[in-house]
Design a protein around this motif. Structure first.
Motif, mmCIF file in Angstrom:
data_model
loop_
_atom_site.group_PDB
_atom_site.id
_atom_site.type_symbol
_atom_site.label_atom_id
_atom_site.label_comp_id
_atom_site.label_asym_id
_atom_site.label_seq_id
_atom_site.Cartn_x
_atom_site.Cartn_y
_atom_site.Cartn_z
ATOM 1 N N ARG A 1 0.811 -1.222 0.000
ATOM 2 C CA ARG A 1 0.000 0.000 0.000
ATOM 3 C C ARG A 1 0.847 1.276 0.000
ATOM 4 N NH1 ARG A 1 -3.479 1.207 -1.826
ATOM 5 N NH2 ARG A 1 -4.363 2.580 -0.273
ATOM 6 N N TYR A 2 2.160 1.122 0.019
ATOM 7 C CA TYR A 2 3.081 2.260 0.070
ATOM 8 C C TYR A 2 2.785 3.293 -1.022
ATOM 9 C CZ TYR A 2 7.558 4.696 -0.435
ATOM 10 O OH TYR A 2 8.541 5.643 -0.565
ATOM 11 N N GLU A 3 2.617 2.836 -2.241
ATOM 12 C CA GLU A 3 2.369 3.761 -3.359
ATOM 13 C C GLU A 3 1.083 4.560 -3.162
ATOM 14 O OE1 GLU A 3 4.344 4.600 -5.861
ATOM 15 O OE2 GLU A 3 5.873 3.240 -5.117
ATOM 16 N N GLY A 4 0.111 3.986 -2.479
ATOM 17 C CA GLY A 4 -1.147 4.687 -2.216
ATOM 18 C C GLY A 4 -0.963 5.892 -1.294
ATOM 19 N N TYR A 5 0.090 5.893 -0.514
ATOM 20 C CA TYR A 5 0.381 7.024 0.360
ATOM 21 C C TYR A 5 1.266 8.045 -0.351
ATOM 22 C CZ TYR A 5 -1.638 4.475 4.254
ATOM 23 O OH TYR A 5 -2.519 3.810 5.075
ATOM 24 N N VAL A 6 2.376 7.592 -0.915
ATOM 25 C CA VAL A 6 3.321 8.551 -1.503
ATOM 26 C C VAL A 6 2.811 9.194 -2.787
ATOM 27 C CG1 VAL A 6 5.323 7.537 -0.381
ATOM 28 C CG2 VAL A 6 4.687 6.751 -2.655
ATOM 29 N N CYS A 7 1.733 8.677 -3.332
ATOM 30 C CA CYS A 7 1.150 9.344 -4.514
ATOM 31 C C CYS A 7 0.338 10.575 -4.098
ATOM 32 C CB CYS A 7 0.295 8.362 -5.322
ATOM 33 S SG CYS A 7 -1.298 7.982 -4.568
ATOM 34 N N GLN A 8 0.287 10.839 -2.777
ATOM 35 C CA GLN A 8 -0.386 12.027 -2.239
ATOM 36 C C GLN A 8 0.670 12.934 -1.590
ATOM 37 O OE1 GLN A 8 -4.012 10.939 0.091
ATOM 38 N NE2 GLN A 8 -3.223 8.861 -0.231
ATOM 39 N N PRO A 9 1.525 13.581 -2.404
ATOM 40 C CA PRO A 9 2.655 14.334 -1.852
ATOM 41 C C PRO A 9 2.254 15.537 -0.992
ATOM 42 C CG PRO A 9 2.431 14.758 -4.192
ATOM 43 C CD PRO A 9 1.467 13.654 -3.856
ATOM 44 N N GLN A 10 1.020 15.991 -1.078
ATOM 45 C CA GLN A 10 0.577 17.097 -0.231
ATOM 46 C C GLN A 10 0.225 16.615 1.173
ATOM 47 O OE1 GLN A 10 -1.108 15.648 -2.666
ATOM 48 N NE2 GLN A 10 -3.173 15.265 -1.943
ATOM 49 N N THR A 11 0.158 15.283 1.367
ATOM 50 C CA THR A 11 -0.258 14.720 2.646
ATOM 51 C C THR A 11 0.775 13.793 3.266
ATOM 52 O OG1 THR A 11 -2.528 14.781 1.799
ATOM 53 C CG2 THR A 11 -2.148 13.481 3.787
ATOM 54 N N TRP A 12 1.491 13.026 2.432
ATOM 55 C CA TRP A 12 2.437 12.020 2.916
ATOM 56 C C TRP A 12 3.769 12.161 2.202
ATOM 57 C CZ3 TRP A 12 0.654 9.187 6.908
ATOM 58 C CH2 TRP A 12 -0.723 9.048 7.057
ATOM 59 N N GLU A 13 4.861 11.876 2.919
ATOM 60 C CA GLU A 13 6.166 11.838 2.271
ATOM 61 C C GLU A 13 6.855 10.519 2.613
ATOM 62 O OE1 GLU A 13 8.511 15.172 3.536
ATOM 63 O OE2 GLU A 13 9.106 14.216 5.389
ATOM 64 N N ALA A 14 7.650 10.049 1.685
ATOM 65 C CA ALA A 14 8.348 8.782 1.858
ATOM 66 C C ALA A 14 9.420 8.917 2.934
ATOM 67 C CB ALA A 14 8.979 8.353 0.541
ATOM 68 N N VAL A 15 9.547 7.888 3.763
ATOM 69 C CA VAL A 15 10.616 7.811 4.755
ATOM 70 C C VAL A 15 11.467 6.583 4.468
ATOM 71 C CG1 VAL A 15 11.144 7.495 7.202
ATOM 72 C CG2 VAL A 15 9.303 9.040 6.519
ATOM 73 N N GLU A 16 10.799 5.443 4.297
ATOM 74 C CA GLU A 16 11.500 4.197 4.007
ATOM 75 C C GLU A 16 10.673 3.396 3.013
ATOM 76 O OE1 GLU A 16 12.679 0.169 6.420
ATOM 77 O OE2 GLU A 16 12.809 2.063 7.490
ATOM 78 N N GLU A 17 11.242 3.160 1.852
ATOM 79 C CA GLU A 17 10.536 2.425 0.810
ATOM 80 C C GLU A 17 10.398 0.951 1.181
ATOM 81 O OE1 GLU A 17 12.239 3.024 -3.028
ATOM 82 O OE2 GLU A 17 12.097 5.188 -2.895
ATOM 83 N N PRO A 18 9.454 0.268 0.523
ATOM 84 C CA PRO A 18 9.319 -1.171 0.789
ATOM 85 C C PRO A 18 10.612 -1.894 0.447
ATOM 86 C CG PRO A 18 7.497 -0.370 -0.554
ATOM 87 C CD PRO A 18 8.489 0.740 -0.452
ATOM 88 N N LYS A 19 10.893 -2.907 1.201
ATOM 89 C CA LYS A 19 12.068 -3.728 0.905
ATOM 90 C C LYS A 19 11.731 -4.616 -0.275
ATOM 91 C CE LYS A 19 13.898 -3.747 5.567
ATOM 92 N NZ LYS A 19 13.848 -2.344 5.620
ATOM 93 N N SER A 20 12.645 -4.661 -1.236
ATOM 94 C CA SER A 20 12.382 -5.508 -2.396
ATOM 95 C C SER A 20 12.644 -6.953 -2.010
ATOM 96 C CB SER A 20 13.247 -5.101 -3.582
ATOM 97 O OG SER A 20 14.610 -5.155 -3.227
ATOM 98 N N ASP A 21 11.724 -7.811 -2.360
ATOM 99 C CA ASP A 21 11.878 -9.226 -2.064
ATOM 100 C C ASP A 21 12.876 -9.834 -3.021
ATOM 101 O OD1 ASP A 21 10.015 -9.201 -0.038
ATOM 102 O OD2 ASP A 21 8.341 -9.634 -1.380
ATOM 103 N N PRO A 22 13.834 -10.588 -2.504
ATOM 104 C CA PRO A 22 14.769 -11.250 -3.411
ATOM 105 C C PRO A 22 14.032 -12.282 -4.253
ATOM 106 C CG PRO A 22 15.087 -12.019 -1.170
ATOM 107 C CD PRO A 22 14.078 -10.908 -1.122
ATOM 108 N N VAL A 23 14.511 -12.468 -5.452
ATOM 109 C CA VAL A 23 13.887 -13.441 -6.344
ATOM 110 C C VAL A 23 14.137 -14.829 -5.762
ATOM 111 C CG1 VAL A 23 13.882 -14.403 -8.677
ATOM 112 C CG2 VAL A 23 14.253 -11.949 -8.327
#
Length: 72
Positions: A34-56
């Motif tokens: 759901r991370y993208e659902g928050y950071v796509c609202q830059p007037q309300t939320w700002e990124a602090v720590e992105e999701p960890k990418s799962d290793p293949v």
């Protein structure tokens, strides 16, 4: 879990976080998916720590079946 900061002017209740009240300038953890659902609202939320990418995942190697001996 990813982390975002609420940058709005007054506290808000976030239903997705279990009706949690989030204060201005507070950092909260959000589900990675759901991370993208928050950071796509830059007037309300700002990124602090992105999701960890799962290793293949490494495929599991299976050995070939041994041929059965023909008892004739």
């Amino acid at each position: 879990m990813a982390r975002v900061r609420f940058i709005g002017p007054e506290p808000v209740t976030v239903p997705e976080l279990g009706e949690r009240v989030v204060e201005p300038d507070q950092v909260v953890e959000v589900p990675d998916e759901r991370y993208e659902g928050y950071v796509c609202q830059p007037q309300t939320w700002e990124a602090v720590e992105e999701p960890k990418s799962d290793p293949v995942p490494t495929p599991v190697k299976k050995s070939a079946a041994k041929p059965q001996k023909d008892e004739a």
